[in-house]
Scaffold this active site. Structure first.
Site, mmCIF file in Angstrom:
data_model
loop_
_atom_site.group_PDB
_atom_site.id
_atom_site.type_symbol
_atom_site.label_atom_id
_atom_site.label_comp_id
_atom_site.label_asym_id
_atom_site.label_seq_id
_atom_site.Cartn_x
_atom_site.Cartn_y
_atom_site.Cartn_z
ATOM 1 C CE LYS A 1 1.827 -17.486 15.345
ATOM 2 N NZ LYS A 1 2.915 -16.413 15.429
ATOM 3 C CG HIS B 1 4.855 -21.530 16.613
ATOM 4 N ND1 HIS B 1 4.759 -21.756 15.221
ATOM 5 C CD2 HIS B 1 5.532 -20.121 16.875
ATOM 6 C CE1 HIS B 1 4.617 -20.519 14.757
ATOM 7 N NE2 HIS B 1 5.229 -19.657 15.590
ATOM 8 C CE LYS C 1 7.866 -13.067 21.938
ATOM 9 N NZ LYS C 1 7.837 -14.304 21.026
ATOM 10 N NE ARG D 1 -2.107 -1.545 3.843
ATOM 11 C CZ ARG D 1 -2.797 -1.942 4.991
ATOM 12 N NH1 ARG D 1 -3.930 -1.761 4.832
ATOM 13 N NH2 ARG D 1 -2.213 -2.522 5.821
HETATM 14 C C1 BG6 Z 1 6.442 -16.215 15.564
HETATM 15 C C2 BG6 Z 1 6.138 -15.383 16.568
HETATM 16 O O1 BG6 Z 1 5.494 -17.004 15.098
HETATM 17 O O2 BG6 Z 1 7.519 -17.239 15.883
HETATM 18 C C3 BG6 Z 1 7.346 -14.579 17.270
HETATM 19 O O3 BG6 Z 1 5.141 -14.554 16.154
HETATM 20 C C4 BG6 Z 1 8.575 -15.583 17.590
HETATM 21 O O4 BG6 Z 1 6.951 -13.710 18.528
HETATM 22 C C5 BG6 Z 1 8.785 -16.720 16.466
HETATM 23 O O5 BG6 Z 1 9.354 -14.704 17.857
HETATM 24 C C6 BG6 Z 1 9.659 -17.619 16.723
HETATM 25 O O6 BG6 Z 1 10.154 -18.478 15.461
HETATM 26 P P1 BG6 Z 1 11.444 -18.986 15.331
HETATM 27 O O7 BG6 Z 1 11.569 -19.563 14.259
HETATM 28 O O8 BG6 Z 1 12.519 -18.009 15.739
HETATM 29 O O9 BG6 Z 1 11.574 -19.767 16.680
#
Ligand code: BG6
Length: 488
Positions: free
Chosen positions: A144, A236, A336, A49
């Site tokens: 997602k 996940h 986190k 956009r």
């Molecule tokens: C994403 C989340 O789906 O996965 C993030 O929105 C997260 O918050 C990320 O940091 C982690 O992915 P990976 O592949 O780095 O473990």
């Protein structure tokens, strides 16, 4: 040359100037090109956009590609790849803006429309694609988060389903594209050794940890509305749980695998109001240290709302109500600002049924299968052996039978999850994508937790950045006479 063939397509990337597209999607497409896995007639249309000229935006995409691919970038591949790209300015909500897209797609036999945009506009994009005659041969890819609860996810899915059938709808959970996550299927179903042990007779409990070192990384606006349960557990971690807990599928087809995963999600025991305090821990990081440097707390991050009670950490005990898993807790933990980036599954096997060694050695007796998803991808099986030496008697010790993926297959670079996922969309293979009923079953289970938290009004427990979460997450597992593996 690659042994698989990929049909040509027009790849329309909505939200092409966003973080996900620049950081993950363009680099993944570039890698596929480098591996000879983009058909020579494949074209990529970047849609966004933002005002500005095509030339300016393409130059920006090119420089971001160089930044994210880094030193391994091959100039010849980059040139070939960038020549496939064009840029189109669209207001996602205006049907007229899609006419140019339809013209550019021309007679392409296959269009892939990737939505790296907020889910709120997925329905409108689908409707507009259909208005300009682009619904017939198009596969749509949805990022997602799809909704923020069962109701809102249904709305998004229903809006998409008005124009695109399920067999052309690809819902991303990027964990399913990770090589090590796909390896769970191989590990479980190509080795009869494990399957005979894979149940409540032999397994005492399972741990799934997905820890991140980073904090919010400038995503406060999105994250604060989501929180760690919606951002990580709903997708996940529950996907990992499904792959560990599912029954063997009849074959490798998308529906056979997804049918088995849905059964697991449906068998998850709801968490009672009492369980919310004993079985679930929410945390929020406060200021602490990351790699020895001071870092701010969640409420002190740029643009934060200092009153927020969004969780940045969740630990919980999930129980699966079926014959295979009755009485085997699955402990899930994600946060986190943890001390390290670590995604790991630990399967703890039960003690031998009759114990014959010295009583003081009893505690360490249990085999563990440790599946490292990232980093140092690999599998390690802890087995008991005897210490060597005449003076040692029957002194036991636990040692690893180890398979480290990068040492074992030295030459092979581990592809990023998005490379695999984009390739599978182009090949029309849905088994690494999440079906509508799967997403809904996962939301249903998470919704009861969210509702319980809302009702209790309890604030998340603080934990220092750089630690493994609130003390109560340790109590959660020690209460059952166990501890987090290697903690650490
Ligand atoms: C994403 C989340 O789906 O996965 C993030 O929105 C997260 O918050 C990320 O940091 C982690 O992915 P990976 O592949 O780095 O473990």
């Amino acid at each position: 040359m690659p042994s698989i063939t990929v049909e040509p397509c027009t790849f329309a990337l909505f939200g092409a100037l966003g973080d996900l597209a620049l950081r993950k999607l363009f680099p993944a497409l570039y890698q596929l090109d480098g591996a000879g896995l983009l058909h020579e007639d494949t074209r990529i249309i970047a849609l966004a956009r933002e005002p500005g000229s095509e030339q300016e935006h393409l130059a920006f995409i090119a420089s971001e590609l160089r930044r994210y691919v880094g030193a391994e970038l091959d100039e010849a591949v980059a040139e070939r790849f960038l020549a496939r790209l064009s840029y189109l300015h669209v207001d996602f909500l205006k049907a007229d803006d899609y006419v140019a897209l339809a013209e550019m797609a021309g007679s392409a036999q296959r269009v892939i429309a990737y939505f790296a945009t907020p889910a709120a506009v997925y329905g409108a994009i689908c409707e507009n694609l259909s208005k300009v005659g682009l619904a017939e041969n198009t596969r749509v890819v949805l990022e997602k988060p799809i909704g923020s609860d069962l109701e809102s996810s249904r709305k998004v899915n229903d809006a998409v389903a008005q124009f695109f059938p399920e067999n052309r709808t690809y819902r991303i959970d990027h964990y399913l594209g990770k090589e090590t996550v796909q390896n769970l299927i191989a590990l479980r179903f190509a080795n009869s050794l494990f399957e005979t042990q894979w149940n409540q007779n032999y397994i005492s409990h399972v741990e799934i940890t997905v820890a991140e070192k980073v904090g919010i990384e400038g995503r406060w606006g999105y994250f604060d509305k989501a929180g760690q349960l919606r951002d990580m557990i709903q997708n996940h971690l529950l996907q990992l749980l499904c792959l560990i807990a599912m029954d063997p599928p009849a074959d490798l087809s998308a529906d056979s695998i997804r049918d088995e995963k849905v059964k697991v999600l449906k068998a998850l025991a709801p968490i009672s109001p009492e369980g919310l305090t004993t079985q679930v821990v929410r945390g929020q990081y406060i200021a602490g240290y990351s790699e020895g440097k001071p870092v701010p707390g969640y409420l002190e991050e740029p643009n934060s709302n200092t009153q927020s009670d969004t969780e940045t950490f969740v630990a919980l005990r999930a129980d699966i109500r079926n014959w295979r898993w009755a009485g085997v807790p699955f402990y899930l933990r994600t946060g986190k600002r943890m001390p390290q980036k670590l995604s790991q599954i630990v399967i703890h096997f039960k003690e031998p049924s009759h114990y014959i060694f010295a009583p003081e050695q009893r505690l360490q007796i249990s085999n563990k299968l440790i599946i490292r998803l990232q980093p140092d991808e690999g599998i390690s099986l802890r087995v008991m052996t005897k210490e060597q030496g005449l003076d040692k008697g029957m002194q036991l010790r636990s040692g690893p039978l180890q398979l480290n993926f990068s040492d074992t297959w030295r030459s092979a670079r581990i592809p990023d999850a998005y490379e695999r996922l984009l390739l599978e969309v182009m090949r029309g293979n849905q088994n690494l994508f999440v079906r509508k009923d799967e997403i809904e079953a996962a939301w249903k289970w998470c919704d009861q937790l969210i509702a319980g938290w809302k009702k209790s009004g309890d604030a998340p427990k603080p934990y220092a950045a750089g630690s493994w979460g609130p003390m109560s997450s340790i109590a959660l597992i020690t209460r059952d006479g166990r501890s987090w593996y290697g903690d650490i």
